[in-house]
Motif scaffolding. Structure first.
Motif, short mmCIF file in Angstrom:
data_model
loop_
_atom_site.label_atom_id
_atom_site.label_comp_id
_atom_site.label_asym_id
_atom_site.label_seq_id
_atom_site.Cartn_x
_atom_site.Cartn_y
_atom_site.Cartn_z
N SER A 149 93.00 47.78 14.14
CA SER A 149 92.96 47.93 15.60
C SER A 149 94.07 47.15 16.29
O SER A 149 94.70 47.64 17.23
N GLU A 150 94.35 45.93 15.80
CA GLU A 150 95.38 45.10 16.45
C GLU A 150 96.77 45.70 16.25
O GLU A 150 97.57 45.77 17.20
N LEU A 169 101.45 39.32 21.13
CA LEU A 169 100.24 38.55 21.37
C LEU A 169 99.11 39.22 20.59
O LEU A 169 98.59 40.26 21.00
N LEU A 170 98.79 38.63 19.45
CA LEU A 170 97.82 39.20 18.52
C LEU A 170 96.44 38.63 18.82
O LEU A 170 96.20 37.43 18.66
N THR A 171 95.54 39.48 19.29
CA THR A 171 94.24 38.97 19.70
C THR A 171 93.28 38.82 18.51
O THR A 171 93.38 39.53 17.52
N ALA A 172 92.36 37.87 18.66
CA ALA A 172 91.34 37.59 17.65
C ALA A 172 90.02 37.34 18.35
O ALA A 172 89.98 36.70 19.40
N SER A 173 88.95 37.83 17.75
CA SER A 173 87.63 37.59 18.35
C SER A 173 87.22 36.12 18.23
O SER A 173 86.44 35.62 19.03
N GLY A 174 87.77 35.44 17.22
CA GLY A 174 87.34 34.08 16.93
C GLY A 174 86.24 34.04 15.90
O GLY A 174 85.89 32.96 15.40
N LEU A 217 96.39 37.07 7.79
CA LEU A 217 96.95 38.24 7.10
C LEU A 217 97.58 39.20 8.10
O LEU A 217 98.64 39.79 7.83
N GLU A 218 96.95 39.35 9.26
CA GLU A 218 97.48 40.25 10.27
C GLU A 218 98.80 39.74 10.85
O GLU A 218 99.67 40.53 11.24
N HIS A 244 92.99 44.74 22.42
CA HIS A 244 93.16 44.70 20.97
C HIS A 244 94.47 44.06 20.53
O HIS A 244 94.58 43.68 19.36
N SER A 245 95.42 43.95 21.41
CA SER A 245 96.62 43.14 21.25
C SER A 245 97.56 43.48 22.39
O SER A 245 97.35 44.45 23.13
N MET A 246 98.62 42.68 22.54
CA MET A 246 99.56 42.86 23.65
C MET A 246 100.99 42.64 23.16
O MET A 246 101.21 41.98 22.15
#
Length: 380
Positions: A149-150, A169-174, A217-218, A244-246
């Protein structure tokens, strides 16, 4: 009609990919199906989709599968050789690499060599062999469309050749343990770690999300997919998983990709690219979104993210060793043989023993992976 070879058909991504195929029966056909060991579901898929070839990776399951699909007149293959044959199957136009782990590397390489476009849901392929795989794809004129998704979000936010991009800007749920300290994380059990707050995924990737290795890894995958430096990839924790990312551009603009937490959306985009087809999935209701928040990742409590950045920057065979060690350590954790925080500690121990090889060949990468797995079992 687009003809698809689906590697990992009984896994989480594979099952959702078959749902997308079902939405557009006049547009897609599954000519090859490959699974690890889930013979019951694979047999159901063979009956429904009537592929030309079927692969069961675990050779001990061959007899059970053959009995369950006695009606099938096509080829039944096993093991890595079977995956490679399916990935390079003559009639396939597109290969979905949705197997888990570095096992996806060799079939993906062989698919590229055979001239197949790739829908990549196996991040370990680029983690272990990013330069090699991307160079081969360019040489062969092959398109790799990410399914994660990212990375799908980043792919869709890239404009032109990406020359104006300033930062990803790689987003993560945490993950499920956001906010916990290292001491608290020592008490985490497999049952706790398998309860992801926003995504429904397979066991391995769910544990990787809990340790934040998945995000590491992403980061490495993004470095090679989008040809940006590690300094220009920033992880941002976004617990709601709506963005999901920017991609940040040099003029200060930021393009973000928003969507529901439904993997069928990026799967469909990878199958229909460059077109967008209408589906009937539920849409985001912004009026019902109470808030969306962002925060920096906790590198101290989740050292796997730091380790991945470091291994990626070191390059060579380091990422392959890190990934191989992580896969074995996650299995040991799921089997309750080690603790949660033993995963990052074990990876660092293995990396400290490794003699890095610069610009490795494919065989050197696979050998580094084998060495890491063997060494984990010797020292942990």
């Amino acid at each position: 009609m687009k003809r698809i070879a689906l590697l990992g058909s009984t896994g989480s991504i594979g099952r959702q990919a078959t749902e997308v195929v079902d939405w557009f029966p006049e547009e897609f056909s599954l000519v090859a199906l490959a699974a690890h060991r889930h013979t019951d579901l694979l047999a159901e898929q063979v009956k429904k989709y009537q592929p030309e070839v079927v692969v069961i990776y675990d050779e001990t399951c061959y007899g059970a599968l053959k009995e369950k699909i006695s009606f099938f007149s096509g080829e039944i293959l096993v093991g890595m050789e079977g995956l490679i044959r399916a990935a390079s199957w003559a009639s396939a136009d597109l290969v979905i690499t949705a197997v888990s782990g570095v096992v996806g590397l060799l079939p993906t390489v062989k698919a590229i060599e055979a001239g197949k476009n790739i829908a990549l849901a196996n991040k370990e392929t680029l983690v272990a062999a990013g330069p090699l795989v991307m160079n081969l794809a360019r040489e062969k004129g092959i398109r790799i469309v990410p399914v994660d998704s990212e990375h799908s979000a980043i792919f869709q936010c890239f404009e032109g050749d990406g020359q104006a991009v300033e930062k990803i800007l790689l987003t993560a749920s945490g993950g499920p343990f956001r906010g916990l300290t290292g001491e608290q994380l020592k008490k985490v059990t497999p049952e706790m770690a398998l309860k992801h707050p926003t995504w429904n995924m397979g066991h391995k990737i769910t544990i990787d999300s809990a340790t934040m290795m998945n995000k590491g890894l992403e980061v490495i995958e993004a470095r090679w997919l989008f040809q940006v430096s590690y300094d220009d990839i920033t992880v941002v924790v976004h617990p709601q998983s709506i963005i999901h990312s920017m991609v940040q551009y040099g003029d200060g603009s930021i393009l973000g990709h928003l969507g529901k937490t439904d993997m069928r959306i990026p799967i469909q985009y990878a199958l229909t690219y460059p077109d967008r087809w209408k589906n009937n999935l539920t849409r985001i209701d912004f009026a019902k979104l109470a808030h969306i928040t962002f925060e920096e990742p906790d590198f101290a409590s989740f050292p796997c993210l730091r380790i991945a950045y470091e291994a990626g920057r070191e390059g060579g065979t380091y990422p392959a060793v890190m990934n191989g060690a992580n896969e074995v350590l996650v299995d040991l954790f799921l089997s309750k043989k080690i603790g949660f925080m033993d995963i990052p500690a074990g990876i660092e121990r293995i990396l400290s023993r490794h003699q890095r090889e610069e610009n490795p060949s494919l065989e050197a990468i696979l050998e580094a992976d084998r060495w890491a797995r063997k060494t984990v079992l010797e020292v942990v």
